[in-house]
Write a protein that holds these residues in place. Structure first.
Motif, PDB file in Angstrom:
ATOM      1  N   ARG A  51       1.225  -1.076   0.070  1.00 57.43           N
ATOM      2  CA  ARG A  51       0.230  -0.226   0.112  1.00 57.43           C
ATOM      3  C   ARG A  51       1.021   1.089   0.073  1.00 57.43           C
ATOM      4  O   ARG A  51       1.122   2.463  -0.417  1.00 57.43           O
TER       5      ARG A  51
ATOM      6  N   GLN B  14       0.773   4.238  -2.976  1.00 61.50           N
ATOM      7  CA  GLN B  14       1.157   5.623  -2.748  1.00 61.50           C
ATOM      8  C   GLN B  14       1.792   6.417  -2.428  1.00 61.50           C
ATOM      9  O   GLN B  14       1.200   7.463  -3.783  1.00 61.50           O
TER      10      GLN B  14
ATOM     11  N   ASP C  57       1.212   8.916  -5.299  1.00 57.43           N
ATOM     12  CA  ASP C  57       1.775  11.029  -5.470  1.00 57.43           C
ATOM     13  C   ASP C  57       2.661  11.133  -6.485  1.00 57.43           C
ATOM     14  O   ASP C  57       2.339  12.577  -7.064  1.00 57.43           O
TER      15      ASP C  57
END
Length: 130
Positions: free
Chosen positions: A113, A117, A121
């Protein structure tokens, strides 16, 4: 000579700072006492839970011994009773061991995860703005 109103204002400011410091100190003392009480309560619950767990484990062990003795009496051999009772425990332990080893593999422990992420980003940061 100093202005009496300025002296009164300075005294008021000093009093307000002192009272604010007393208030903050009192709040921290309340936090400390409340935290201490919560820690004591949690430790008491952990001790009670640990004791209950040990008693349940002892009861289960006695039950297993009872099963081995009972099956040993029915089958005529305690060794056969131990094999019949202990066999499912050994199979369950082996299955749990295999599942645990798979779960602890390097691929399963990677922070997926977090990686997704960070990639999301990075795409957002490098995307051209309209």
């Amino acid at each position: 000579m100093r202005d009496p109103a300025a002296k009164g204002l300075g005294a008021l400011l000093g009093d307000s700072v002192r009272h604010a410091a007393d208030l903050v100190g009192g709040e921290f003392e309340l936090l400390r006492r409340e935290t201490d009480g919560n820690i004591r309560a949690i430790l008491g619950l952990v001790a009670a839970f640990g004791t209950a767990s040990l008693l349940v484990l002892a009861a289960l062990m006695l039950f297993v011994v009872f099963l081995v003795k009972g099956l040993g009496a029915l089958l005529g051999s305690e060794v056969a009773g131990a094999l019949v009772v202990g066999g499912p425990f050994a199979v369950a332990a082996l299955v749990l061991l295999v599942l645990g080893m798979r779960r602890m593999s390097r691929e399963n422990l990677a922070p997926r995860r977090f990686e997704r992420q960070v990639a999301r980003d990075a795409r957002m940061a490098t995307r051209p703005r309209d």
